[in-house]
Scaffold this motif. Structure first.
Motif, PDB file in Angstrom:
ATOM      1  N   GLN A   1     -63.088 -60.395 -67.040  1.00  0.00           N
ATOM      2  CA  GLN A   1     -63.861 -60.056 -65.836  1.00  0.00           C
ATOM      3  C   GLN A   1     -64.023 -61.311 -64.989  1.00  0.00           C
ATOM      4  N   THR A   2     -64.417 -62.401 -65.627  1.00  0.00           N
ATOM      5  CA  THR A   2     -64.393 -63.708 -64.989  1.00  0.00           C
ATOM      6  C   THR A   2     -64.390 -64.754 -66.098  1.00  0.00           C
ATOM      7  N   PHE A   3     -64.099 -65.985 -65.721  1.00  0.00           N
ATOM      8  CA  PHE A   3     -63.988 -67.021 -66.742  1.00  0.00           C
ATOM      9  C   PHE A   3     -64.172 -68.379 -66.086  1.00  0.00           C
ATOM     10  N   VAL A   4     -64.398 -69.373 -66.908  1.00  0.00           N
ATOM     11  CA  VAL A   4     -64.409 -70.745 -66.424  1.00  0.00           C
ATOM     12  C   VAL A   4     -63.952 -71.640 -67.573  1.00  0.00           C
TER      13      VAL A   4
ATOM     14  N   GLN B   1     -65.915 -67.836 -59.564  1.00  0.00           N
ATOM     15  CA  GLN B   1     -64.556 -67.313 -59.781  1.00  0.00           C
ATOM     16  C   GLN B   1     -64.420 -65.910 -59.209  1.00  0.00           C
ATOM     17  N   ARG B   2     -65.461 -65.092 -59.417  1.00  0.00           N
ATOM     18  CA  ARG B   2     -65.421 -63.730 -58.876  1.00  0.00           C
ATOM     19  C   ARG B   2     -65.477 -63.761 -57.344  1.00  0.00           C
TER      20      ARG B   2
ATOM     21  N   GLY C   1     -65.441 -50.535 -73.738  1.00  0.00           N
ATOM     22  CA  GLY C   1     -66.560 -50.304 -72.839  1.00  0.00           C
ATOM     23  C   GLY C   1     -67.609 -51.384 -72.734  1.00  0.00           C
TER      24      GLY C   1
ATOM     25  N   LEU D   1     -68.687 -69.064 -63.335  1.00  0.00           N
ATOM     26  CA  LEU D   1     -68.254 -67.696 -63.635  1.00  0.00           C
ATOM     27  C   LEU D   1     -68.422 -66.807 -62.398  1.00  0.00           C
TER      28      LEU D   1
ATOM     29  N   LEU E   1     -65.237 -70.478 -71.128  1.00  0.00           N
ATOM     30  CA  LEU E   1     -66.186 -69.377 -71.332  1.00  0.00           C
ATOM     31  C   LEU E   1     -65.609 -68.171 -70.600  1.00  0.00           C
ATOM     32  N   VAL E   2     -65.660 -67.022 -71.247  1.00  0.00           N
ATOM     33  CA  VAL E   2     -64.999 -65.855 -70.698  1.00  0.00           C
ATOM     34  C   VAL E   2     -65.933 -64.653 -70.758  1.00  0.00           C
ATOM     35  N   VAL E   3     -66.033 -63.933 -69.661  1.00  0.00           N
ATOM     36  CA  VAL E   3     -66.713 -62.642 -69.673  1.00  0.00           C
ATOM     37  C   VAL E   3     -65.620 -61.583 -69.784  1.00  0.00           C
TER      38      VAL E   3
ATOM     39  N   LEU F   1     -72.765 -71.025 -75.136  1.00  0.00           N
ATOM     40  CA  LEU F   1     -72.640 -69.960 -74.143  1.00  0.00           C
ATOM     41  C   LEU F   1     -73.663 -70.096 -73.029  1.00  0.00           C
TER      42      LEU F   1
ATOM     43  N   ILE G   1     -58.404 -63.839 -64.129  1.00  0.00           N
ATOM     44  CA  ILE G   1     -59.190 -62.613 -63.999  1.00  0.00           C
ATOM     45  C   ILE G   1     -58.254 -61.416 -64.083  1.00  0.00           C
ATOM     46  N   GLY G   2     -58.623 -60.447 -64.901  1.00  0.00           N
ATOM     47  CA  GLY G   2     -57.801 -59.253 -65.067  1.00  0.00           C
ATOM     48  C   GLY G   2     -56.778 -59.344 -66.187  1.00  0.00           C
TER      49      GLY G   2
ATOM     50  N   ARG H   1     -69.286 -55.164 -72.249  1.00  0.00           N
ATOM     51  CA  ARG H   1     -68.948 -56.396 -71.538  1.00  0.00           C
ATOM     52  C   ARG H   1     -69.669 -57.524 -72.253  1.00  0.00           C
ATOM     53  N   ILE H   2     -68.919 -58.526 -72.715  1.00  0.00           N
ATOM     54  CA  ILE H   2     -69.528 -59.600 -73.482  1.00  0.00           C
ATOM     55  C   ILE H   2     -69.033 -60.947 -72.994  1.00  0.00           C
ATOM     56  N   GLN H   3     -69.850 -61.949 -73.230  1.00  0.00           N
ATOM     57  CA  GLN H   3     -69.477 -63.308 -72.872  1.00  0.00           C
ATOM     58  C   GLN H   3     -69.182 -64.086 -74.148  1.00  0.00           C
ATOM     59  N   LEU H   4     -68.021 -64.743 -74.187  1.00  0.00           N
ATOM     60  CA  LEU H   4     -67.595 -65.458 -75.383  1.00  0.00           C
ATOM     61  C   LEU H   4     -66.925 -66.764 -74.974  1.00  0.00           C
ATOM     62  N   GLN H   5     -66.769 -67.654 -75.943  1.00  0.00           N
ATOM     63  CA  GLN H   5     -65.957 -68.847 -75.704  1.00  0.00           C
ATOM     64  C   GLN H   5     -64.475 -68.466 -75.764  1.00  0.00           C
TER      65      GLN H   5
ATOM     66  N   LEU I   1     -75.820 -60.164 -72.797  1.00  0.00           N
ATOM     67  CA  LEU I   1     -74.556 -60.038 -73.510  1.00  0.00           C
ATOM     68  C   LEU I   1     -73.700 -58.881 -73.027  1.00  0.00           C
TER      69      LEU I   1
END
Lengths: 378, 477
Positions: free
Chosen positions: B396-399, A141-142, B422, A138, B414-416, A129, B438-439, B424-428, A242
């Motif tokens: 929310q955003t990703f790559v 992209q926004r 409620g 990231l 990777l994705v937010v 991560l 997005i969205g 907001r987390i970042q994960l694979q 996080l």
């Protein structure tokens, strides 16, 4: 309050330099800056050394190499903004009347490949991560979604900065590139291609600051050197914890630092003639334009298309070639911007000179998050 | 003792057996095998099946007070396999249960142990989970038979649409079907003919006969089929006494491969959707067990079994080898490690596996995981309510990273995620990320992030939610 001037600048070219140590590069840059300022042993009262990878007492090694130890020497680490932080501390000490003359040096020799950072908890690294270019992507992209910026615009930033870098002998890359070449380079983390990312590398830069009333007539003045960190809850800036609340509601650290700097200098974005801003990746530069108040959101494409940000345009940005041409030695990069702006304001920038430049803005944003904004005038 | 719900899971990937045979110059075999991506294993498959069974039953996970998990490959040789699974499922903190292993008989062991605990009144609602995914040695015969899959049942004392009515057992001390992960030698100790003649057919035949003594209808059978041929021989023998016996597991075996301890329940799962008797046979470790289930009405969850097993994406054998770490890139790699300070070892492990958040009492911000946020990231308050977060959200955003240092495999998304609850987390991302935008609505699924020094590290990954053809439902495959 005491005004601060730049008495001398020096830079060791940014690039890859084999066995040459960061200490040796720092000593070379500092020697040049001190020569410009006519400062020798006993002519300064303190030194600040910016570095992220330099290790323990890196500044002592640089000054030790020149036989200049004895004064207070403090290492400063603030990610990509390390040099901006060192500059802010040195300027603040002079303004407060503590010192008359202070040395500021930034050094770095970074490992090749993906930047690893002890900033992240280890489990984020083990979970994949904490990969550095991914963070930039990231954010990019926004940007693409919210501000009508296209991938072609990102390529145009690279084309612009690399065209500027052709005229900078201290840059790592001194060849011009085309948009086709940029978009033809390997995709690393979409929308970012390899050539849209700056190279971590090696180099050093040094600045001698002095009380303005002792610096002589015509010296470039450092009217502001602001440093800020992110506000709580800021998610998609340099630091990505996080969880968080909506980032749109939270003022980003670059904007905080810029506001502080404009206020301290009694200047506004409209007064700026030349800018050196953080272009870690092409999208980061376009975000910075907006956060620094230099461009309305969504206005970046038009500025790029009109050549407004190129040398000869209405507001040249990164005439040095930026980090995309110079590479990014973390501790040295912010001071490298100051070196460039001082030369621009003195009219010493040669083929990349911005005509009539009287107000320069230097900006960095980095891990932490940390953001620095300096305003130089002549 | 009744069955309240059923759920199954299999990896998305399918590799044709013929493509493996082709690589080794053998004549092509038939069918496909379900194979794990590098981030799937028996625990993640167990979670997926159990999660579906719990959802089908419509019960609160905290009301499940027991879990019996049968698996020949628990992820930790010695460690928190059972409790990791329990944390991801949010089981009651006082939950009873056991991890059963040692042979492919473990699936039936789990079913009967859970049934006993429910019958004895020790637990009200028991989860039975069976899962398996072995790592065959490259180039061995096991490679053309080893599959991957999981099934879960929710048991209650009474009131359910299906009943467990009879059981029968046999044992015989045989070294049968011993398979070590990545172990090339052990195949020599398994004699297929002896297993068939002295273990499989006599023991399971006797168990089947015992069940038929009390059965009014020969009905349907779920038969373990380790090599793709044995079940046919057994079915023939069982059919000798009847005219209607039907092996309901055969189709799954052809598409998924040998599922080890999960084979019997995966094979029976779809059949729980239609009334009538259903005989489940399991074998392994010198034991054979059978039990008869009478299905009175369709068991919730059975209606989606076929879709959940239909999977997948056909992948090349080389891709499978890469995910198993057999094919590795040369060159630079980033050394990753699970340090003592890792969240998986720290107080935060349960919070991360349980997807818990600290909701700020003063401003409502979700701080996650709670353990790394002693003060609210938004307002600085220190007053929190710890709450579990739902596994749905939007991007929310990703790559999608196209290059990653080893041991990570590109493409790596990777994705937010903005969770619907409620946080907001970042994960694979859990796949190649091709459908991310997005969205877009997404779901979180349990996956294995890494194996370091033999220790698996689990966490949540993101999959784009997509509509299922021919239904109004949206599911995450």
């Amino acid at each position: 309050m005491t005004a601060v001037a730049v008495a001398g600048v020096g830079i060791h070219p940014f690039g890859r330099h084999g066995e040459l140590t960061a200490t040796a590069m720092g000593a070379a840059a500092l020697r040049d800056a001190m020569a410009e300022a006519s400062v020798g042993r006993g002519g300064f009262q303190a030194a600040f050394c910016a570095t992220a990878y330099g290790g323990v007492a890196a500044g002592h090694r640089v000054l030790g190499a020149l036989g200049l130890t004895g004064v207070p020497i403090v290492d400063v680490e603030a990610g990509c903004a390390s040099g901006g932080a060192a500059l802010a501390l040195a300027a603040g000490a002079i303004r407060a009347g503590q010192y008359d003359t202070v040395l500021v040096v930034g050094i770095e020799k970074m490992p090749k490949g993906v930047i690893r950072s002890s900033f992240f908890p280890q489990w984020m690294e083990e979970g994949g991560l904490a990969a550095t270019p991914a963070y930039f992507a990231l954010r990019a992209q926004r940007l693409l979604r919210e501000q009508d910026v296209t991938v072609d615009d990102l390529a145009a930033v690279v084309v612009k900065n690399r065209a500027h870098g052709v005229h900078n002998p201290d840059a790592m890359f001194t060849s011009a590139v085309t948009a086709e070449q940029v978009l033809g380079s390997r995709v690393v983390s979409p929308p970012l291609h390899l050539w849209m990312l700056c190279s971590p590398n090696e180099g050093a830069a040094a600045v001698v600051l002095r009380r303005a009333d002792l610096a002589g007539p015509g010296a470039v003045r450092l009217d502001a050197a602001a440093l800020r960190s992110h506000l709580p809850g800021s998610v998609l800036d340099e630091s990505t914890p996080l969880s968080g609340v909506e980032d749109q509601r939270i003022t980003p650290p670059t904007q905080l630092a810029a506001t502080d700097a404009y206020e301290a200098a009694g200047l506004g974005p409209g007064d700026v003639d030349v800018v050196e801003c953080q272009d870690t990746d092409a999208a980061r530069e376009l975000i910075s334009w907006v956060e620094l108040g230099l461009c309305p959101p969504g206005g970046q494409s038009a500025v790029l298309a009109s050549g407004g940000a190129s040398i000869g345009g209405t507001l040249p940005i990164n005439p040095s070639g930026g980090l995309l041409s110079k590479g990014e030695p973390l501790g040295a990069s912010a001071l490298g911007q100051v070196v460039e702006l001082v030369r621009q304001l003195r009219g010493q920038a040669g083929a990349r000179q911005v005509d009539g430049a009287r107000v320069g803005l230097a900006h960095t944003i980095g891990r932490g998050a940390n953001a620095s904004v300096a305003l130089l005038t002549t | 003792m009744s069955i309240a719900a059923v759920g199954v899971a299999a990896p998305e990937w399918r590799v044709p057996v013929a493509s493996i045979d082709a690589a080794w110059g053998r004549s092509p075999g038939r069918g496909t095998l379900a194979v794990c991506r590098s981030d799937e294993d028996p625990l993640t498959l167990a979670w997926a099946a159990a999660d579906r069974a719990v959802a089908a039953a419509g019960v609160a996970p905290s009301g499940i007070d027991g879990m019996w998990w049968g698996c020949t490959r628990p992820p930790f040789a010695e460690g928190p396999s059972w409790s990791t699974l329990a944390a991801t499922l949010h089981l009651a903190p006082e939950a009873d249960g056991a991890l059963l292993s040692g042979s492919t008989h473990a699936g039936l062991d789990a079913l009967l142990a859970a049934a006993d605990a429910v019958a004895a009144g020790r637990v009200d609602t028991a989860l039975v989970v069976t899962s398996d995914a072995l790592l065959p040695a490259t180039g061995t015969g096991h490679e053309t038979s080893a599959g991957a899959g999981a099934a879960a049942l929710l048991l209650r004392r009474d009131g359910g649409p299906a009943r467990l009515v009879h059981t029968a057992h046999r044992w015989e001390p045989r070294l049968d079907r011993y398979r070590g992960d990545r172990e090339p030698e052990t195949r020599e100790t398994y004699d297929g003919r002896l297993f068939r003649e002295q273990a499989y057919l006599p023991m399971l035949g006797a168990v089947g006969d015992a069940l038929l003594v009390d059965a009014t209808d020969a009905g349907r059978w779920s038969l373990p089929d380790p090599d793709g041929r044995l079940a046919r021989a057994l079915a023939k023998r069982l059919r000798a006494g009847t005219t209607s016996a039907q092996d309901v597991a055969a189709a799954d075996r052809t598409r998924l491969g040998d599922l080890g301890s999960a084979a019997t329940l995966v094979g029976a799962a779809a059949a729980l959707g239609s009334p009538g008797p259903l005989h489940l046979l399991g074998v392994g470790g010198g034991r054979a067990t059978g039990c008869t289930v009478i299905v009175d009405a369709p068991v919730p969850g059975a209606e989606r079994v076929t879709a959940d097993l239909s999977g997948g994406e056909e992948v090349a054998y080389t891709r499978v080898l890469r995910s198993r770490g057999v094919l590795r890139p040369t060159g630079e790699s980033v050394e990753m490690a699970v340090p003592p300070g890792s969240a998986m070892f720290g107080r935060g492990a349960g919070e991360m596996l349980g997807l818990l958040a600290a909701r700020c009492v003063d401003c409502g911000t979700m701080n996650t995981p709670p353990d790394v946020h002693p003060t609210c990231i938004s307002c600085g308050s220190t007053k929190f309510d710890v709450v579990p977060l739902g596994r749905t959200g939007t991007v929310q955003t990703f790559v999608v990273n196209r290059t990653m240092p080893s041991p990570f495999e590109a493409p790596l998304p990777l994705v937010v995620v903005d969770l619907d609850d409620g946080g907001r987390i970042q994960l694979q991302g859990g796949d190649d990320g091709a459908e991310l935008s997005i969205g877009a609505p997404v779901d979180l699924v349990l996956r294995r992030y890494a194996v370091e020094r033999g220790v698996p590290v689990y966490g949540w990954k993101v999959l784009t939610r997509r509509p299922v053809a021919g239904t109004d439902e949206e599911v995450t495959s």
